[in-house]
Design a protein around this motif. Structure first.
Motif, PDB file in Angstrom:
ATOM      1  N   TYR A 198       0.576  -1.217   0.564  1.00  0.00           N
ATOM      2  CA  TYR A 198       0.509  -0.449  -0.319  1.00  0.00           C
ATOM      3  C   TYR A 198       0.945   1.183  -0.295  1.00  0.00           C
ATOM      4  O   TYR A 198       1.099   1.117   1.141  1.00  0.00           O
ATOM      5  N   SER A 199       0.463   2.606  -1.052  1.00  0.00           N
ATOM      6  CA  SER A 199       1.579   3.543  -0.885  1.00  0.00           C
ATOM      7  C   SER A 199       0.708   4.307   0.238  1.00  0.00           C
ATOM      8  O   SER A 199      -0.450   4.925   0.566  1.00  0.00           O
ATOM      9  N   GLY A 200       1.675   4.771   0.919  1.00  0.00           N
ATOM     10  CA  GLY A 200       1.520   5.772   2.392  1.00  0.00           C
ATOM     11  C   GLY A 200       1.220   7.545   1.099  1.00  0.00           C
ATOM     12  O   GLY A 200       1.179   8.611   2.006  1.00  0.00           O
ATOM     13  N   SER A 201       1.530   7.872  -0.056  1.00  0.00           N
ATOM     14  CA  SER A 201       1.278   8.935  -1.322  1.00  0.00           C
ATOM     15  C   SER A 201       0.306   8.624  -2.237  1.00  0.00           C
ATOM     16  O   SER A 201       0.757   7.875  -3.092  1.00  0.00           O
ATOM     17  N   ASP A 202      -0.490   9.739  -2.063  1.00  0.00           N
ATOM     18  CA  ASP A 202      -1.924  10.113  -2.892  1.00  0.00           C
ATOM     19  C   ASP A 202      -1.569   9.807  -4.471  1.00  0.00           C
ATOM     20  O   ASP A 202      -2.372   9.205  -5.145  1.00  0.00           O
ATOM     21  N   GLU A 203      -0.324  10.409  -4.426  1.00  0.00           N
ATOM     22  CA  GLU A 203       0.266  10.130  -6.000  1.00  0.00           C
ATOM     23  C   GLU A 203       0.509   9.328  -6.939  1.00  0.00           C
ATOM     24  O   GLU A 203       0.039   8.626  -7.767  1.00  0.00           O
ATOM     25  N   PHE A 204       0.941   8.048  -6.091  1.00  0.00           N
ATOM     26  CA  PHE A 204       1.153   6.830  -6.985  1.00  0.00           C
ATOM     27  C   PHE A 204      -0.379   6.010  -6.859  1.00  0.00           C
ATOM     28  O   PHE A 204       0.394   5.273  -7.153  1.00  0.00           O
ATOM     29  N   LEU A 205      -1.812   6.317  -6.568  1.00  0.00           N
ATOM     30  CA  LEU A 205      -2.379   4.845  -5.896  1.00  0.00           C
ATOM     31  C   LEU A 205      -2.766   4.648  -7.412  1.00  0.00           C
ATOM     32  O   LEU A 205      -2.204   3.434  -7.722  1.00  0.00           O
ATOM     33  N   GLN A 206      -2.227   5.187  -8.432  1.00  0.00           N
ATOM     34  CA  GLN A 206      -2.960   4.615 -10.039  1.00  0.00           C
ATOM     35  C   GLN A 206      -2.100   3.613 -10.316  1.00  0.00           C
ATOM     36  O   GLN A 206      -2.617   2.274 -11.288  1.00  0.00           O
ATOM     37  N   LYS A 207      -1.383   4.281 -10.202  1.00  0.00           N
ATOM     38  CA  LYS A 207       0.724   3.350 -10.290  1.00  0.00           C
ATOM     39  C   LYS A 207       0.703   2.344 -10.066  1.00  0.00           C
ATOM     40  O   LYS A 207       0.818   1.210 -10.506  1.00  0.00           O
ATOM     41  N   ILE A 208       0.294   2.564  -8.774  1.00  0.00           N
ATOM     42  CA  ILE A 208       0.642   1.199  -8.154  1.00  0.00           C
ATOM     43  C   ILE A 208      -0.419   0.275  -8.453  1.00  0.00           C
ATOM     44  O   ILE A 208      -0.042  -0.947  -7.741  1.00  0.00           O
ATOM     45  N   LEU A 209      -1.064   0.807  -8.580  1.00  0.00           N
ATOM     46  CA  LEU A 209      -2.439  -0.535  -8.931  1.00  0.00           C
ATOM     47  C   LEU A 209      -1.963  -1.194 -10.219  1.00  0.00           C
ATOM     48  O   LEU A 209      -2.284  -2.630 -10.422  1.00  0.00           O
ATOM     49  N   ALA A 210      -1.955  -0.502 -10.860  1.00  0.00           N
ATOM     50  CA  ALA A 210      -1.649  -0.972 -12.259  1.00  0.00           C
ATOM     51  C   ALA A 210      -0.021  -2.026 -12.356  1.00  0.00           C
ATOM     52  O   ALA A 210       0.078  -2.980 -12.919  1.00  0.00           O
ATOM     53  N   GLU A 211       0.877  -1.865 -11.054  1.00  0.00           N
ATOM     54  CA  GLU A 211       1.784  -2.934 -10.936  1.00  0.00           C
ATOM     55  C   GLU A 211       1.509  -3.974  -9.798  1.00  0.00           C
ATOM     56  O   GLU A 211       2.512  -4.482  -9.723  1.00  0.00           O
ATOM     57  N   GLY A 212       0.330  -3.851  -9.447  1.00  0.00           N
ATOM     58  CA  GLY A 212       0.665  -5.129  -8.621  1.00  0.00           C
ATOM     59  C   GLY A 212       0.095  -4.983  -7.541  1.00  0.00           C
ATOM     60  O   GLY A 212       0.483  -5.391  -6.553  1.00  0.00           O
ATOM     61  N   GLY A 213       0.131  -2.835  -6.617  1.00  0.00           N
ATOM     62  CA  GLY A 213      -0.198  -2.925  -5.503  1.00  0.00           C
ATOM     63  C   GLY A 213      -1.742  -3.391  -5.028  1.00  0.00           C
ATOM     64  O   GLY A 213      -1.932  -3.483  -5.928  1.00  0.00           O
ATOM     65  N   ALA A 214      -1.828  -3.066  -3.714  1.00  0.00           N
ATOM     66  CA  ALA A 214      -2.991  -3.251  -3.275  1.00  0.00           C
ATOM     67  C   ALA A 214      -4.170  -2.184  -3.528  1.00  0.00           C
ATOM     68  O   ALA A 214      -5.221  -2.207  -3.534  1.00  0.00           O
ATOM     69  N   GLY A 215      -3.402  -0.933  -3.171  1.00  0.00           N
ATOM     70  CA  GLY A 215      -3.821   0.329  -3.126  1.00  0.00           C
ATOM     71  C   GLY A 215      -3.484   1.251  -1.995  1.00  0.00           C
ATOM     72  O   GLY A 215      -1.671   1.336  -2.617  1.00  0.00           O
ATOM     73  N   CYS A 216      -3.958   2.726  -1.026  1.00  0.00           N
ATOM     74  CA  CYS A 216      -3.198   3.288  -0.263  1.00  0.00           C
ATOM     75  C   CYS A 216      -4.057   3.530   0.829  1.00  0.00           C
ATOM     76  O   CYS A 216      -4.913   3.454   0.784  1.00  0.00           O
ATOM     77  N   ILE A 217      -2.609   3.591   1.902  1.00  0.00           N
ATOM     78  CA  ILE A 217      -3.269   4.463   3.104  1.00  0.00           C
ATOM     79  C   ILE A 217      -2.657   5.192   3.189  1.00  0.00           C
ATOM     80  O   ILE A 217      -1.872   5.780   3.410  1.00  0.00           O
ATOM     81  N   THR A 218      -3.680   6.490   3.311  1.00  0.00           N
ATOM     82  CA  THR A 218      -3.009   7.820   2.928  1.00  0.00           C
ATOM     83  C   THR A 218      -4.378   9.149   3.937  1.00  0.00           C
ATOM     84  O   THR A 218      -5.288   8.937   4.469  1.00  0.00           O
ATOM     85  N   ALA A 219      -2.682   9.914   4.669  1.00  0.00           N
ATOM     86  CA  ALA A 219      -3.964  10.846   5.570  1.00  0.00           C
ATOM     87  C   ALA A 219      -5.009  11.848   4.201  1.00  0.00           C
ATOM     88  O   ALA A 219      -5.572  12.066   5.005  1.00  0.00           O
ATOM     89  N   ALA A 220      -4.124  12.469   3.796  1.00  0.00           N
ATOM     90  CA  ALA A 220      -5.412  12.815   2.419  1.00  0.00           C
ATOM     91  C   ALA A 220      -6.911  12.092   2.348  1.00  0.00           C
ATOM     92  O   ALA A 220      -7.464  13.239   1.695  1.00  0.00           O
ATOM     93  N   SER A 221      -6.580  11.080   2.237  1.00  0.00           N
ATOM     94  CA  SER A 221      -7.781  10.000   2.308  1.00  0.00           C
ATOM     95  C   SER A 221      -9.240  10.707   2.963  1.00  0.00           C
ATOM     96  O   SER A 221     -10.482  10.820   2.830  1.00  0.00           O
ATOM     97  N   ASN A 222      -8.466  11.730   4.236  1.00  0.00           N
ATOM     98  CA  ASN A 222      -9.723  12.115   4.988  1.00  0.00           C
ATOM     99  C   ASN A 222     -10.323  13.412   3.791  1.00  0.00           C
ATOM    100  O   ASN A 222     -12.171  13.712   4.460  1.00  0.00           O
ATOM    101  N   GLY A 223     -10.032  14.062   3.152  1.00  0.00           N
ATOM    102  CA  GLY A 223     -10.385  15.182   2.517  1.00  0.00           C
ATOM    103  C   GLY A 223     -10.592  14.412   0.461  1.00  0.00           C
ATOM    104  O   GLY A 223     -11.733  15.191  -0.196  1.00  0.00           O
ATOM    105  N   ASN A 224      -9.579  13.835   0.058  1.00  0.00           N
ATOM    106  CA  ASN A 224     -10.274  13.132  -1.008  1.00  0.00           C
ATOM    107  C   ASN A 224     -10.740  12.097  -1.441  1.00  0.00           C
ATOM    108  O   ASN A 224     -10.181  12.054  -2.649  1.00  0.00           O
TER     109      ASN A 224
END
Length: 311
Positions: free
Chosen positions: A194-220
């Motif tokens: 899981y990425s802790g950085s929002d800017e990598f979500l689309q990329k990490i999903l495409a390359e076999g990652g599971a998603g993100c756990i991020t602070a900015a998700s409180n608003g975005n």
């Protein structure tokens, strides 16, 4: 990655507080439910953004129990349970398991600096043995805060020693090459990155990652949910651009009080500004700066939040 326990968008949830700095569980539970209704698949509670290390073990347990009592499903929550003590890490993990949580997020033992890989392995090997299974253990790689990174060697040794127990990692290093190295080395073994950085979500999903756990998700989280659902195409690309812009907005000031300011102004609830020392609320100038940055990103008003607050 298919079948990831927390696959998708997970908010690193802010911990609401009263004026005396005690947890405000009604306010926090309402926010958690809004997140789950607006793009989040899961909730990382009591992490860095949730100020976990400003709370005692007893307070952490009470927060988790209080959220569940207020209708936040235990299965959606990944509590932070990692402290520098083996015994308290085990205690918090077993407590989360008893409440019905499927996983916990574990910081490394962070007080003593420059521990060897053998020392880090020994710590988590002992934790896993004492916990006794029944809950997934996720490693929290955040060397900027902990000063103790997880090497690929340590992760591999833990996976070998405890198959199916160490289920994944949140990588908040901001180093995408490190995230990709973890995916390449361990995704075939079911290890969730899981990425802790929002800017990598689309990329990490495409390359076999599971998603993100991020602070900015409180608003975005609204836009994160679009990226996770769509993955590719114009709508997903536009949503990812919003995630990147709002991440930049969130880090234009001190992150945790800045996010509190955005939620406070969005809901009209000044209580969100309360934060435990040593953190402090933003100055008026920085508060205005944070709001202006989110406005410039095009994120405000936050979808559904004013309606939720009114209800």
């Amino acid at each position: 990655m298919k079948d990831a326990l927390f696959g998708g968008v997970n908010a690193a949830v802010l911990t609401a507080m009263r004026e005396d700095f005690s947890p405000d569980l009604d306010r926090m539970a309402a926010h958690a439910k809004w997140l789950l209704a607006n793009g989040c698949n899961g909730l990382g509670i009591l992490g860095t953004t949730g100020e976990a290390n400003s709370f005692s073990t007893a307070e952490r347990k009470a927060i988790l129990e209080g959220l569940i009592a207020r209708g936040v499903p235990a299965s959606t929550m990944m509590p932070g349970a990692g402290v520098s003590s083996i015994t308290e890490t085990v205690e918090l993990t077993q407590h989360a398991r008893a409440q019905g949580c499927r996983g916990v997020l574990l910081l490394p033992p962070f007080y003593y600096k420059n521990p060897s890989d053998d020392g880090i392995f020994a710590f988590f090997d002992e934790v896993a043995k004492r916990v006794g299974g029944g809950i997934a253990l996720y490693l929290y790689n955040f060397p900027q805060q902990s000063a103790v990174p997880f090497s690929l060697s340590v992760i591999g040794r833990l996976l070998d020693a405890h198959p199916g127990v160490f289920k994944g990692v949140k990588d908040s290093s901001g180093d995408y090459a490190n995230m990709k190295a973890m995916i390449d080395a361990f995704a075939s073994r079911g290890f969730e990155v899981y990425s802790g950085s929002d800017e990598f979500l689309q990329k990490i999903l495409a390359e076999g990652g599971a998603g993100c756990i991020t602070a900015a998700s409180n608003g975005n989280s609204h836009w994160g949910g679009i990226v996770y659902a769509k993955r590719t195409g114009a709508e997903a690309d536009a949503a990812q651009a919003m995630l990147t812009a709002t991440r930049k907005a969130a880090t234009s000031v001190a992150l945790i009080p800045g996010l509190r300011e955005i939620i406070a102004r969005s809901t009209g609830d000044a209580g969100w500004r309360t934060i435990r020392p040593p953190h402090l609320p933003l100055s008026k100038a920085d508060a205005d700066k944070a709001w202006a940055a989110w406005e410039a990103a095009g994120a405000l008003p936050l979808p559904g939040l004013m309606k939720q607050a009114a209800e």
